[in-house]
Scaffold this active site. Structure first.
Site, PDB file in Angstrom:
ATOM      1  N   ASN A 165      37.459  11.412  27.241  1.00 56.42           N
ATOM      2  CA  ASN A 165      36.473  10.413  26.824  1.00 56.42           C
ATOM      3  C   ASN A 165      35.045  10.747  27.252  1.00 56.42           C
ATOM      4  OD1 ASN A 165      38.398   8.868  25.536  1.00 56.42           O
ATOM      5  ND2 ASN A 165      38.859   7.678  27.361  1.00 56.42           N
ATOM      6  N   LYS A 209      31.508  13.100  27.746  1.00 57.16           N
ATOM      7  CA  LYS A 209      30.664  13.918  26.867  1.00 57.16           C
ATOM      8  C   LYS A 209      30.772  15.385  27.269  1.00 57.16           C
ATOM      9  CE  LYS A 209      27.217  12.426  24.882  1.00 57.16           C
ATOM     10  NZ  LYS A 209      27.836  12.257  23.574  1.00 57.16           N
ATOM     11  N   LYS A 260      32.312  18.005  25.232  1.00 60.03           N
ATOM     12  CA  LYS A 260      33.387  18.805  24.640  1.00 60.03           C
ATOM     13  C   LYS A 260      32.843  19.828  23.648  1.00 60.03           C
ATOM     14  CE  LYS A 260      35.254  14.808  23.573  1.00 60.03           C
ATOM     15  NZ  LYS A 260      34.535  13.891  24.461  1.00 60.03           N
ATOM     16  N   THR A 261      32.036  19.356  22.707  1.00 57.59           N
ATOM     17  CA  THR A 261      31.430  20.261  21.726  1.00 57.59           C
ATOM     18  C   THR A 261      30.423  21.183  22.398  1.00 57.59           C
ATOM     19  OG1 THR A 261      31.773  18.709  19.908  1.00 57.59           O
ATOM     20  CG2 THR A 261      30.025  20.354  19.618  1.00 57.59           C
ATOM     21  N   THR A 262      29.649  20.647  23.312  1.00 56.61           N
ATOM     22  CA  THR A 262      28.635  21.447  24.002  1.00 56.61           C
ATOM     23  C   THR A 262      29.276  22.614  24.752  1.00 56.61           C
ATOM     24  OG1 THR A 262      27.255  19.486  24.215  1.00 56.61           O
ATOM     25  CG2 THR A 262      26.739  21.339  25.656  1.00 56.61           C
ATOM     26  N   ARG A 309      27.936  32.564  23.876  1.00 56.10           N
ATOM     27  CA  ARG A 309      28.243  33.688  24.778  1.00 56.10           C
ATOM     28  C   ARG A 309      28.974  34.794  24.024  1.00 56.10           C
ATOM     29  NH1 ARG A 309      31.542  31.555  29.331  1.00 56.10           N
ATOM     30  NH2 ARG A 309      29.542  31.045  30.244  1.00 56.10           N
ATOM     31  N   PHE A 339      31.088   9.534  10.465  1.00 54.63           N
ATOM     32  CA  PHE A 339      31.994   8.879  11.408  1.00 54.63           C
ATOM     33  C   PHE A 339      33.050   8.065  10.665  1.00 54.63           C
ATOM     34  CE2 PHE A 339      27.895   9.313  13.606  1.00 54.63           C
ATOM     35  CZ  PHE A 339      28.297  10.151  14.626  1.00 54.63           C
ATOM     36  N   TRP A 393      34.692   5.435  11.341  1.00 50.76           N
ATOM     37  CA  TRP A 393      34.584   3.976  11.340  1.00 50.76           C
ATOM     38  C   TRP A 393      33.543   3.472  10.347  1.00 50.76           C
ATOM     39  CZ3 TRP A 393      33.339   7.027  15.549  1.00 50.76           C
ATOM     40  CH2 TRP A 393      31.997   7.096  15.894  1.00 50.76           C
ATOM     41  N   GLU A 448      35.906  18.585  16.805  1.00 51.57           N
ATOM     42  CA  GLU A 448      36.364  17.228  16.472  1.00 51.57           C
ATOM     43  C   GLU A 448      37.696  17.257  15.721  1.00 51.57           C
ATOM     44  OE1 GLU A 448      34.748  15.188  18.096  1.00 51.57           O
ATOM     45  OE2 GLU A 448      32.598  15.557  17.992  1.00 51.57           O
TER      46      GLU A 448
END
Length: 191
Positions: A30, A32, A34-36, A44, A85, A87, A122
């Site tokens: 949950n 922040k 993950k993508t970063t 790299r 998104f 939702w 995602e």
């Protein structure tokens, strides 16, 4: 008295020969980042002249988030396919179909042996919602080229995928500026 909890216990050294193989990596949870984190690996690897590509799920096909703008300047392929998104979706059947189409693109890329690193950004959401069977994904990952790395990001990673992966990191939210202070998402930091 010495604390011997799992968090403080020294890892045991692996005995014998070391194995060289591409990894399946999952960034979930949950919190922040993950993508970063996945983008850091992509950058790299690209710097080492590895063949890289990122596929984004759910994110709008024409979105121009910061990572896409930077990747375009560097010539790093990032391909988004979605309608935003979930939702906010006005047509959930279309949202699901776009995710399935993107998975077909990913399967082709994984099995083509044309990449060293592939990121499925995602991707856990279509799996969590049941739009794409987890078993199908694991079967494809079993067929990937031996030295290819595949990184999967998103919340709610299915247990079967976690069990299959070589490296799993769970990002844990400790504090969040939007929920706690009403601070909006920041360009360059979050998108």
């Amino acid at each position: 008295m010495t604390d011997t909890t799992d968090a403080t216990r020294a890892p045991q050294a692996v005995k014998g020969s070391r194995i060289k193989k591409g990894l399946v990596v999952i960034n979930t949870g949950n919190g922040k980042g993950k993508t970063t984190a996945a983008l850091g690996v992509l950058f790299r690897a690209w710097g080492r002249e590895m063949r890289v590509e990122m596929f984004q799920f759910l994110k709008h096909t024409g979105a121009r988030f910061g990572e896409k703008r930077a990747a375009d300047k560097l010539g790093i392929p990032i391909k988004a396919m979605g309608d935003g998104f979930t939702w906010r979706s006005k047509d959930m059947d279309q949202t699901q179909e776009l995710a399935r189409q993107q998975w077909e693109n990913c399967k082709q890329a994984i099995l083509s042996d044309q990449h060293d690193v592939i990121i499925l950004d995602e991707f856990t959401y279509p799996l969590h919602y049941g739009w794409i069977p987890v078993e199908q994904v694991i079967d494809t990952l079993k067929q990937k080229p031996h030295m290819m790395h595949v990184i999967i990001t998103g919340r709610y990673a299915p247990d079967e995928l976690i069990e299959f992966a070589d490296l799993v990191t769970e990002m844990r939210e400790v504090k969040h500026p939007y929920r706690e202070q009403g601070i909006k998402a920041q360009p360059g930091l979050e998108f």
